[in-house]
Every structure is written in C-alpha cells, then in structure tokens.
Design a protein around this motif. Structure first.
Motif, PDB file in Angstrom:
ATOM      1  N   UNK A   1       0.985  -1.027  -0.332  1.00 19.35           N
ATOM      2  CA  UNK A   1      -0.249  -0.065   0.382  1.00 19.35           C
ATOM      3  C   UNK A   1       0.734   1.750   0.121  1.00 19.35           C
ATOM      4  N   UNK A   2       1.972   1.389   0.819  1.00 24.98           N
ATOM      5  CA  UNK A   2       2.712   1.890   0.895  1.00 24.98           C
ATOM      6  C   UNK A   2       3.615   2.407  -0.434  1.00 24.98           C
ATOM      7  N   UNK A   3       3.848   2.027  -0.982  1.00 23.87           N
ATOM      8  CA  UNK A   3       5.037   1.760  -2.367  1.00 23.87           C
ATOM      9  C   UNK A   3       3.768   1.855  -3.615  1.00 23.87           C
ATOM     10  N   UNK A   4       2.422   1.705  -3.442  1.00 24.91           N
ATOM     11  CA  UNK A   4       1.737   2.117  -4.453  1.00 24.91           C
ATOM     12  C   UNK A   4       1.198   3.809  -4.661  1.00 24.91           C
ATOM     13  N   UNK A   5       0.838   4.167  -2.836  1.00 22.28           N
ATOM     14  CA  UNK A   5       0.889   5.703  -2.878  1.00 22.28           C
ATOM     15  C   UNK A   5       1.986   6.968  -3.305  1.00 22.28           C
ATOM     16  N   UNK A   6       3.694   5.752  -3.328  1.00 18.01           N
ATOM     17  CA  UNK A   6       4.604   6.297  -3.678  1.00 18.01           C
ATOM     18  C   UNK A   6       5.203   7.351  -2.053  1.00 18.01           C
ATOM     19  N   UNK A   7       4.759   6.796  -1.428  1.00 20.41           N
ATOM     20  CA  UNK A   7       5.128   6.474  -0.096  1.00 20.41           C
ATOM     21  C   UNK A   7       6.928   5.683   0.988  1.00 20.41           C
ATOM     22  N   UNK A   8       6.789   5.365   0.082  1.00 21.65           N
ATOM     23  CA  UNK A   8       8.199   3.612  -0.430  1.00 21.65           C
ATOM     24  C   UNK A   8       7.694   3.720  -1.443  1.00 21.65           C
ATOM     25  N   UNK A   9       9.434   3.219  -1.267  1.00 24.00           N
ATOM     26  CA  UNK A   9       9.728   2.814  -2.830  1.00 24.00           C
ATOM     27  C   UNK A   9      10.926   1.901  -2.914  1.00 24.00           C
ATOM     28  N   UNK A  10      11.171   0.876  -3.554  1.00 24.47           N
ATOM     29  CA  UNK A  10      11.378  -0.894  -3.372  1.00 24.47           C
ATOM     30  C   UNK A  10      13.357  -0.035  -3.835  1.00 24.47           C
ATOM     31  N   UNK A  11      14.749   0.465  -2.972  1.00 19.89           N
ATOM     32  CA  UNK A  11      15.554   0.293  -3.581  1.00 19.89           C
ATOM     33  C   UNK A  11      16.015  -0.643  -4.480  1.00 19.89           C
ATOM     34  N   UNK A  12      16.650  -1.800  -3.532  1.00 19.84           N
ATOM     35  CA  UNK A  12      17.270  -2.489  -4.600  1.00 19.84           C
ATOM     36  C   UNK A  12      15.959  -4.351  -4.008  1.00 19.84           C
ATOM     37  N   UNK A  13      16.471  -4.581  -5.651  1.00 15.50           N
ATOM     38  CA  UNK A  13      15.256  -5.693  -5.712  1.00 15.50           C
ATOM     39  C   UNK A  13      15.960  -7.466  -5.480  1.00 15.50           C
ATOM     40  N   UNK A  14      16.919  -7.295  -4.489  1.00 16.74           N
ATOM     41  CA  UNK A  14      18.105  -8.552  -3.634  1.00 16.74           C
ATOM     42  C   UNK A  14      16.931  -8.860  -2.235  1.00 16.74           C
TER      43      UNK A  14
END
Length: 303
Positions: free
Chosen positions: A251-264
């Motif tokens: 939910x936070x990723x979709x809202x733009x308040x969080x982003x995944x820095x590295x997909x590792x």
C-alpha cells in the motif's frame, strides 16, 4: 445421579404428545402434526397420566379438554419446548455459520490480512470473525483464541503449524529521504543514511549487507523499533531505510511513500505460519479460514 434424574422424568415423547394435544385441543390434530395415529397419541397421554398419577384431559366425543392439573402442567412444558427449540436453532445456526477468533502478528495483520478480509467475508458471509493483534505466543488452552498467525521459525511446542510465506526483506525508504546531492544508486550508497532496525532482529541488516558484499560496520545505525510494522512506518515518514517484506508494504509503495531501493531480498529463516492448538478438533470456520488463506497465498505468489 443421572439415572436417578431420568427415572424421575416422564418420557419426552409423551410430553410432546401432551403439548401438541393440549395446544390443538384434539388428539386427531396432534396425531396429524406429529405424523402418528390418534391411538398412538391416546396411548402416550395415558402413559403420561399414569406416570403422574393424575388426569390431564377430560375426554368428550368431539374434543379433549384440559383439566386444572393439565392447564397447570402445560405452561412450564410449553416453556421448556420453546427453550429447546431456541437452543437447537441457535446451535444449528452456529454450526452453519461458525465463529472464528484470530490473533495475528501486527505487520501481517495490518499490511496483508486486513486488505484481503473483504474477500473472505464475501466467500464466507455467515462466519463471524474476531481479530486481535498479538506479538507473543498464545495460550490456546485459555480458550480465547482459535487460530493465530505467528512469525518465527515454526518450532513452537503444542501447536500445529501451517507454513504460509517466508519473509523476503528488501531495503525501502521514502523517496523524499534521498538527497539530490547523495543519490542511492548502489547498496553501498546507503551508508550515508540511517538504517532502521527491529530490536529483536538486529541480524537482518547485518545479513543483507553481508549478502551484498558490504561491511556492516561502515553503515549508520538509526532508530530501533519493536516490530517490522513500525520500522516500515518510520521509513514511510522519512526517518531512514528499513528492511521490509515488499508484500506487506505494497500500500505504501503504491501510494508513493515508500520505494524499493534494490530488488535483492534477504530470505530469512523466519516465516509466517498459521497455527492452532494440537489435538483440538478443527471447526468448520477454522477449516474455511485455513483453505482461504492458502488460496490467497498461492494467488499472491502468482501475481
């Protein structure tokens, strides 16, 4: 004690016949209602009168009339049958619909389960479900909780454990945290920002950094929180970078308040499990929830 009580009570069938005949004022109508013959009704009534050693009806050619003793006896008998009917209806209703009391790890509850509860309610509208948040182990013997979702290694005593999903942790932060003069292009760039930790899981950042060939000693330690849900919330507020399960912060990723820095992601030994007390019978509501959550997990992995 039980046998003595039974011996003091008249047969239930004779009471049913008495109540029906008294209500209708007719042995014939009672016979029709109970799907027996009028002579069977008469036989049951005579047996009841013999048991009580008193007359309940005065017989006439056209109908039967309650005696004073019969009138007195009818009222409590009707009340008893009404209570039996209500108790039976309530029990059948509970068996059909069921109720379920769940205790769930906070992060899993707020970030995975709650957004999907509408799906469960649509599929099982008659199941009454009560959910509470819990970070500790449940004393199932107390009888307050039917099932729980634990986060850990799956090695708890006296519970049946159903594996749900592993914790795959990736670095996330609020995009506003990243300064224009200090971009995060590689994992090493995170050393200029505070890392948010879960108090009892200090090894997670250490393991993620090691997994990516980095020295944990050169990275800044930030605030510490009691749960992963709190570290994710702090990261969304711009207080640092947290290691979070991407599925739980969507939910936070979709809202733009969080982003995944590295997909590792760091795949930890800890996972989420659905648990319930060993040796207890599984109710229809428990079974329904177990099947539903497995289906949701499979669907989540396929999306």
């Amino acid at each position: 004690m039980g046998d003595e009580l039974i011996n003091r009570l008249p047969p239930l069938n004779s009471l049913k016949c008495f109540e029906s005949a008294a209500r209708h004022g007719s042995f014939n109508k009672a016979a029709k209602e109970l799907s027996v013959t009028p002579s069977a009704i008469s036989h049951q009534i005579k047996g009841l009168e013999s048991f009580l050693d008193l007359e309940l009806f005065r017989r006439t050619k056209r109908k039967v009339i309650l005696t004073e003793a019969g009138e007195s006896y009818l009222k409590p008998i009707k009340s008893i049958f009404e209570q039996l009917e209500n108790a039976t209806a309530e029990l059948k209703s509970k068996q059909k619909s069921g109720s379920l009391r769940l205790a769930v790890a906070p992060a899993f509850l707020t970030r995975w389960l709650m957004p999907r509860m509408e799906s469960f309610q649509q599929q099982y509208p008659d199941i009454e479900i009560e959910i509470s948040s819990s970070i500790g182990l449940i004393d199932f013997s107390a009888g307050d909780i039917d099932m729980a979702v634990y986060f850990g290694y799956g090695d708890w005593d006296d519970v049946e454990s159903l594996f749900l999903t592993p914790a795959k942790l990736s670095p996330v932060c609020n995009p506003k945290l990243i300064r224009p003069d200090q971009p995060i292009n590689t994992p090493e760039d995170m050393r200029f920002y505070p890392l948010l930790h879960v108090t009892k899981r200090k090894d997670e950042w250490h393991d993620w950094l090691k997994q990516n060939g980095l020295d944990p000693k050169v990275f800044r330690r930030g605030l510490m929180f009691s749960s992963g849900s709190l570290t994710a919330g702090a990261a969304a507020q711009g207080l640092g970078i947290s290691l979070s399960n991407v599925d739980l912060v969507m939910p936070e990723i979709e809202a733009g308040t969080l982003k995944v820095l590295f997909d590792q992601p760091l795949v930890t030994a800890r996972s989420f499990y659905l648990v319930y007390e060993k040796r207890r019978s599984v109710t229809s509501a428990m079974s329904a929830f177990k099947e539903w959550i497995i289906e949701e997990m499979v669907g989540n992995k396929n999306t």
